[in-house]
Each structure stands twice: as structure tokens, then as C-alpha cells.
Design a protein around this motif. Structure first.
Motif, PDB file in Angstrom:
ATOM      1  N   PHE A   7       0.835  -1.191   0.000  1.00  0.00           N
ATOM      2  CA  PHE A   7       0.000   0.000   0.000  1.00  0.00           C
ATOM      3  C   PHE A   7       0.874   1.246   0.000  1.00  0.00           C
ATOM      4  O   PHE A   7       1.988   1.231   0.512  1.00  0.00           O
ATOM      5  N   ARG A   8       0.326   2.316  -0.550  1.00  0.00           N
ATOM      6  CA  ARG A   8       1.013   3.608  -0.538  1.00  0.00           C
ATOM      7  C   ARG A   8       0.332   4.506   0.479  1.00  0.00           C
ATOM      8  O   ARG A   8      -0.894   4.597   0.512  1.00  0.00           O
ATOM      9  N   ALA A  82      -8.115  -2.612  -6.375  1.00  0.00           N
ATOM     10  CA  ALA A  82      -7.577  -1.275  -6.166  1.00  0.00           C
ATOM     11  C   ALA A  82      -8.516  -0.512  -5.242  1.00  0.00           C
ATOM     12  O   ALA A  82      -9.712  -0.815  -5.166  1.00  0.00           O
ATOM     13  N   TRP A  84      -8.795   2.778  -1.862  1.00  0.00           N
ATOM     14  CA  TRP A  84      -8.156   3.603  -0.845  1.00  0.00           C
ATOM     15  C   TRP A  84      -8.949   3.495   0.458  1.00  0.00           C
ATOM     16  O   TRP A  84     -10.128   3.120   0.450  1.00  0.00           O
ATOM     17  N   ARG A 131      -4.329   5.179   2.991  1.00  0.00           N
ATOM     18  CA  ARG A 131      -3.518   4.284   2.175  1.00  0.00           C
ATOM     19  C   ARG A 131      -4.240   3.978   0.884  1.00  0.00           C
ATOM     20  O   ARG A 131      -5.472   3.920   0.851  1.00  0.00           O
ATOM     21  N   GLU A 132      -3.441   3.788  -0.141  1.00  0.00           N
ATOM     22  CA  GLU A 132      -3.976   3.430  -1.446  1.00  0.00           C
ATOM     23  C   GLU A 132      -3.363   2.094  -1.822  1.00  0.00           C
ATOM     24  O   GLU A 132      -2.156   1.898  -1.654  1.00  0.00           O
ATOM     25  N   LEU A 133      -4.219   1.192  -2.282  1.00  0.00           N
ATOM     26  CA  LEU A 133      -3.687  -0.091  -2.733  1.00  0.00           C
ATOM     27  C   LEU A 133      -2.962   0.107  -4.042  1.00  0.00           C
ATOM     28  O   LEU A 133      -3.547   0.567  -5.027  1.00  0.00           O
ATOM     29  N   VAL A 134      -1.678  -0.199  -4.063  1.00  0.00           N
ATOM     30  CA  VAL A 134      -0.911  -0.060  -5.293  1.00  0.00           C
ATOM     31  C   VAL A 134      -0.425  -1.434  -5.740  1.00  0.00           C
ATOM     32  O   VAL A 134       0.482  -1.552  -6.543  1.00  0.00           O
ATOM     33  N   ARG A 137      -0.651  -2.830  -9.964  1.00  0.00           N
ATOM     34  CA  ARG A 137       0.273  -1.861 -10.601  1.00  0.00           C
ATOM     35  C   ARG A 137      -0.344  -1.250 -11.852  1.00  0.00           C
ATOM     36  O   ARG A 137      -0.189  -0.075 -12.119  1.00  0.00           O
ATOM     37  N   TYR A 140      -2.187   1.735 -11.140  1.00  0.00           N
ATOM     38  CA  TYR A 140      -1.558   2.794 -10.372  1.00  0.00           C
ATOM     39  C   TYR A 140      -1.755   4.131 -11.077  1.00  0.00           C
ATOM     40  O   TYR A 140      -1.542   4.259 -12.271  1.00  0.00           O
ATOM     41  N   GLY A 141      -2.223   5.127 -10.348  1.00  0.00           N
ATOM     42  CA  GLY A 141      -2.405   6.441 -10.943  1.00  0.00           C
ATOM     43  C   GLY A 141      -3.842   6.712 -11.333  1.00  0.00           C
ATOM     44  O   GLY A 141      -4.238   7.849 -11.488  1.00  0.00           O
ATOM     45  N   LEU A 144      -8.820   6.735  -7.889  1.00  0.00           N
ATOM     46  CA  LEU A 144      -9.637   5.697  -7.242  1.00  0.00           C
ATOM     47  C   LEU A 144     -10.887   6.262  -6.601  1.00  0.00           C
ATOM     48  O   LEU A 144     -11.729   5.528  -6.118  1.00  0.00           O
TER      49      LEU A 144
END
Lengths: 146, 146
Positions: A7-8, A82, A84, A131-134, A137, A140-141, A144
């Protein structure tokens, strides 16, 4: 947050921006020594505080007034893997100031289950984490929040 | 549950039926003396236990192994002001039995963020409670799981 788990972490402003885009979150507190979780509709005050509206007679009011609680909201796309999640942790208190109450009657959240006597609960945004599920992949970006 | 607040309490079997229809819930525990909430995908075991799959090295494992946690899932239609919420409260433990682990590798939840060494967390369904919003009278009886 749990680092190194795919997670990011999200910045506070990013968290508040996402929170403002969903109508429902979950208030987490302790009830009879056990963790309790309750979905509620909410809105954010100008300073990022979480505002709830409920019956003055509700057990929720007695359970959280003056207590540090967590308020969580998320959006998860289970097909895309994906999403958050944002958590606001802070003191909850019933709004007792008449002027503030009057302001929130105009600008605060609406009741889904109107009751004769309603109060507003304000959760101070003392700690705002997200947190964002990354793990997905390829996604990603992607925004969400939509 | 909070009686007399516009919600209808759900029976245990009704709760488990609803839980089985959603892919993601939220595990609630205590972290550094503060309430912590984490969305996770899950599935139910035959006996109603909640099964999670995560990295053996994750902080979540250390935070919840051997601890009483709450696991919440919900579906809320914010336009219709209708929905349900189910909470399973019970002891969480990492599955250490090799045969049980092998069974869960075949039948348990999949990882959204695969990691080299994964474990299963099992939450015993010691207390299963749920509520349905019946404030939206016109929607009462609609299958909220869809």
C-alpha cells in the motif's frame, strides 16, 4: 499504516480530498470493552473535522461523547483490486454551542433516520492517515475516488 | 446494536448470508492504544469464521494474532438511504496447522497483493451481529445485498 505491505501512504490533504467524496464512513469505538463499528453518513467541516448527525437519545452519543474514536471511509474496487482507505482519529464530542449547532443544521449532514431531537457529533481530525492499494500496478495512478 | 435508532437487528444466519455476498470487510483492532481499521478481502469458512490472507511479515499479523477483534462488512445505498452492516467479533489467530493451511491455500481467500510467504488469519465468529437500515420505509424488504 502498515508499511511494506503493498500500500502507498496518502498525505493528509489527499486523505481529506478523498473523504469529501464519499457519503458514508464507519465510526469505530469501544462498547462494553469490545470493538464496535457503525456505518454512518457524514460530511467534513471546513477544518477537516468529521460531522455526524444522530438522535440525542442514541446509544452512539453516550458511547462516543468525549472519547477518542476512529472514523474510517474507503472505496474499494474488488474487481480491479484497487482502492483507498482513510482513517481520522480524534476526540468525538457532541456539539453543544447553540450557534455552532444552528450553523450545522444549515450546513451539516442530513439525517437518514430523522428523529425529534437531533445532535451533531464532531470528530476532531487530530490524526488523518490513509492508504492506497498499489498492488494493482496496472491501475496505479487511476483516480480511485471515481 | 443500538436499539430504537431506526435500524432492524439481523439474525446470525441472516448476517452470515449477507457477509458471504461481499468481497471486502474491515478488521478493527487496537494499534498503539488507538483504534485501527483496515479494509481487507476475505471469505467465510464453513462454520462462519472470517478468513483473511496476508503476508507473514505484515504488521497486521503481529497486531491481531491472539487478540479479540471486530470484523465489519456493509452495503449501503446512500441514494436510497438503505443498507446493512454486519460485525463479527471474536479471537483472531494465525492458522499454523499445516493441513488447515493447505486446505485454505486451495479454498481460502486469494491475495490482492501476493507476497512470498503468506499466512491465513482466522477470526472466530463468537459474536455475530447485524443491522439493516429500515428508515427508508419504502425500500423495506428490498434485497439490500444487490
Amino acid at each position: 499504516m502498515y508499511p511494506n505491505d503493498g500500500f502507498r501512504e496518502l498525505e493528509r490533504q489527499e486523505c481529506l480530498r478523498l473523504l469529501a467524496q464519499v457519503p458514508v464512513g464507519r465510526i469505530v469505538h469501544t462498547r462494553q470493552a469490545l470493538p464496535a463499528v457503525l456505518p454512518v453518513n457524514f460530511c467534513l467541516d471546513g477544518d477537516g473535522a468529521v460531522l455526524l448527525r444522530t438522535s440525542a437519545a442514541s446509544e452512539l452519543v453516550r458511547a462516543v461523547d468525549g472519547v477518542v474514536v476512529a472514523f474510517e471511509a474507503d472505496e474499494v474496487d474488488s474487481a480491479a483490486h484497487a482502492g483507498w482507505s482513510v482513517v481520522v482519529t480524534g476526540s468525538a464530542r457532541v456539539v453543544t454551542d447553540p450557534a455552532e449547532h444552528a450553523r450545522l443544521v444549515r450546513t451539516g449532514p442530513r439525517s437518514w433516520v430523522p428523529s425529534p431531537e437531533e445532535v451533531f457529533i464532531r470528530i476532531e481530525p487530530e490524526l488523518v492517515t490513509g492508504r492506497e492499494l498499489v498492488g494493482g500496478r496496472s491501475l496505479y495512478g487511476v483516480d480511485l475516488a471515481h
